[in-house]
Design a protein around this motif. Structure first.
Motif, PDB file in Angstrom:
ATOM      1  N   SER A 137      71.534   3.303  40.342  1.00 25.17           N
ATOM      2  CA  SER A 137      71.760   2.598  39.082  1.00 25.17           C
ATOM      3  C   SER A 137      70.469   2.532  38.262  1.00 25.17           C
ATOM      4  CB  SER A 137      72.283   1.182  39.366  1.00 25.17           C
ATOM      5  OG  SER A 137      72.462   0.466  38.175  1.00 25.17           O
ATOM      6  N   LYS A 138      69.358   2.213  38.922  1.00 27.91           N
ATOM      7  CA  LYS A 138      68.066   2.134  38.233  1.00 27.91           C
ATOM      8  C   LYS A 138      67.631   3.514  37.744  1.00 27.91           C
ATOM      9  CE  LYS A 138      66.254  -1.899  40.729  1.00 27.91           C
ATOM     10  NZ  LYS A 138      65.207  -2.370  41.684  1.00 27.91           N
ATOM     11  N   MET A 139      67.905   4.545  38.541  1.00 26.16           N
ATOM     12  CA  MET A 139      67.552   5.905  38.161  1.00 26.16           C
ATOM     13  C   MET A 139      68.268   6.324  36.884  1.00 26.16           C
ATOM     14  SD  MET A 139      67.849   9.403  40.430  1.00 26.16           S
ATOM     15  CE  MET A 139      69.399  10.007  39.763  1.00 26.16           C
ATOM     16  N   CYS A 140      69.541   5.970  36.795  1.00 23.14           N
ATOM     17  CA  CYS A 140      70.326   6.282  35.588  1.00 23.14           C
ATOM     18  C   CYS A 140      69.776   5.526  34.381  1.00 23.14           C
ATOM     19  CB  CYS A 140      71.793   5.938  35.804  1.00 23.14           C
ATOM     20  SG  CYS A 140      72.615   6.983  37.021  1.00 23.14           S
TER      21      CYS A 140
ATOM     22  N   ILE B 168      67.035   9.519  34.263  1.00 24.33           N
ATOM     23  CA  ILE B 168      66.903  10.679  35.144  1.00 24.33           C
ATOM     24  C   ILE B 168      68.289  11.105  35.617  1.00 24.33           C
ATOM     25  CG2 ILE B 168      65.959  11.533  37.325  1.00 24.33           C
ATOM     26  CD1 ILE B 168      63.608   9.693  36.986  1.00 24.33           C
ATOM     27  N   LYS B 169      68.608  12.370  35.427  1.00 23.14           N
ATOM     28  CA  LYS B 169      69.933  12.879  35.790  1.00 23.14           C
ATOM     29  C   LYS B 169      70.008  13.190  37.283  1.00 23.14           C
ATOM     30  CE  LYS B 169      70.942  14.885  31.258  1.00 23.14           C
ATOM     31  NZ  LYS B 169      71.300  16.128  30.507  1.00 23.14           N
ATOM     32  N   ALA B 170      71.172  12.941  37.853  1.00 21.81           N
ATOM     33  CA  ALA B 170      71.388  13.164  39.290  1.00 21.81           C
ATOM     34  C   ALA B 170      71.409  14.646  39.622  1.00 21.81           C
ATOM     35  CB  ALA B 170      72.702  12.521  39.714  1.00 21.81           C
TER      36      ALA B 170
ATOM     37  N   LEU C  17      63.499   8.578  48.420  1.00 20.39           N
ATOM     38  CA  LEU C  17      63.705   7.178  48.822  1.00 20.39           C
ATOM     39  C   LEU C  17      65.178   6.897  49.121  1.00 20.39           C
ATOM     40  CD1 LEU C  17      62.475   4.471  49.403  1.00 20.39           C
ATOM     41  CD2 LEU C  17      62.635   3.896  46.975  1.00 20.39           C
ATOM     42  N   MET C  18      66.088   7.460  48.331  1.00 20.24           N
ATOM     43  CA  MET C  18      67.515   7.263  48.609  1.00 20.24           C
ATOM     44  C   MET C  18      67.891   7.876  49.955  1.00 20.24           C
ATOM     45  SD  MET C  18      69.674   7.505  45.045  1.00 20.24           S
ATOM     46  CE  MET C  18      68.704   8.669  44.120  1.00 20.24           C
TER      47      MET C  18
ATOM     48  N   VAL D 115      70.762   2.170  48.319  1.00 21.79           N
ATOM     49  CA  VAL D 115      70.979   3.516  47.784  1.00 21.79           C
ATOM     50  C   VAL D 115      71.653   3.423  46.415  1.00 21.79           C
ATOM     51  CG1 VAL D 115      72.099   5.752  48.127  1.00 21.79           C
ATOM     52  CG2 VAL D 115      71.156   4.523  50.091  1.00 21.79           C
ATOM     53  N   PHE D 116      72.714   2.634  46.333  1.00 21.57           N
ATOM     54  CA  PHE D 116      73.451   2.493  45.073  1.00 21.57           C
ATOM     55  C   PHE D 116      72.625   1.767  44.020  1.00 21.57           C
ATOM     56  CE2 PHE D 116      76.888   2.257  48.433  1.00 21.57           C
ATOM     57  CZ  PHE D 116      77.170   3.609  48.365  1.00 21.57           C
ATOM     58  N   GLU D 117      71.828   0.800  44.469  1.00 18.74           N
ATOM     59  CA  GLU D 117      70.952   0.080  43.546  1.00 18.74           C
ATOM     60  C   GLU D 117      69.917   1.023  42.944  1.00 18.74           C
ATOM     61  OE1 GLU D 117      67.532  -3.363  43.911  1.00 18.74           O
ATOM     62  OE2 GLU D 117      69.270  -3.506  45.249  1.00 18.74           O
TER      63      GLU D 117
END
Length: 263
Positions: free
Chosen positions: A201-204, A208-210, A183-184, A196-198
């Protein structure tokens, strides 16, 4: 006295198995194996014919010939053709195969749907893909993460971010790292940099690690949006999590700094 001109069916099965294990890598080898199967009547048996068809997808024209002469193709054979076309330059040819599969009343599985959705994405067949999405939901296969991610990628490639977000939000608890990355990446494609940045932030927040792919999307968004401060912060973050020496990351960092005027 036994006729030794042709091997027995069991011996032919054994020889075919060995041939498939050694893997046929050229069209010439496929032709030889096909000729052997015709001589030994193995083309009358669904299992070896299915294996031959799967091996033949290195040449989809030849695979199509085999498929067209098969009287009662099973689901595995249909899926083989769908998968073969989905990764070929002729991805749109998967669509009539899928229609034929439905016409015959053979029960679909998620592999049928994944293959045809991939083909729709490659050939940008938005309408057909949306129809397949509906079939996936009605059949209950939409619950599978791999199919959901394939649908998500399809909508992103076709620049239908609103539809992609609906797929993403349908079952948020099962979204994995690949789901977030897809999705990003789609948001980068349509220049929705803030989203993308939003999403990151939600993923963190959900723990969930990048991955490298995550950072590439973030850096591309920062560069395309001309956001030097954020891009520099992301550079520091890449170093912190061990991605600072990754060649792909370094390449995108150079691109980001160039786009933000920091040559």
């Amino acid at each position: 006295m036994a006729n030794t001109q042709f091997p027995t069916i069991s011996h032919a099965f054994h020889k075919l198995t060995l041939a498939l294990k050694s893997s046929c890598k050229t069209t010439s080898e496929i032709h030889q194996l096909h000729s052997y199967m015709i001589k030994t009547s193995l083309t009358n048996h669904p299992f070896p014919l299915s294996k031959l068809l799967a091996a033949s997808t290195i040449d989809m024209d030849y695979a199509s010939t085999i498929f067209s002469y098969t009287q009662n193709p099973n689901l595995f054979m249909f899926n083989t053709m769908l998968r073969g076309y989905s990764v070929s330059p002729f991805s749109n040819k998967a669509l009539p195969i899928f229609n034929e599969l439905r016409k015959r009343g053979i029960g679909l599985d998620r592999f049928s749907l994944i293959a045809v959705v991939k083909a729709c994405g490659t050939s940008l067949e938005v309408g057909f893909g949306r129809g397949v999405h509906g079939i996936a939901v009605k059949s209950g296969n939409g619950m599978f993460v791999d199919l959901s991610n394939t649908l998500l990628r399809f909508y992103c490639v076709c620049r239908r971010i609103e539809d992609a977000c609906k797929v993403f939000e349908e079952f948020p608890e099962r979204n994995d790292l690949m789901t977030w990355n897809i999705l990003m990446g789609g948001c980068v494609l349509v220049s929705k940099h803030c989203l993308v940045f939003e999403l990151f932030s939600k993923m963190c927040c959900v723990g969930i690690k990048a991955s490298v792919t995550t950072m590439l999307s973030l850096l591309c968004a920062a560069g395309d949006g001309g956001n030097f401060v954020l891009g520099k912060s992301l550079h520091g973050y890449c170093i912190k999590i061990g991605f600072g020496c990754n060649l792909n990351v370094v390449t995108v960092l150079i691109d980001m700094y160039a786009k933000t005027g920091r040559v």
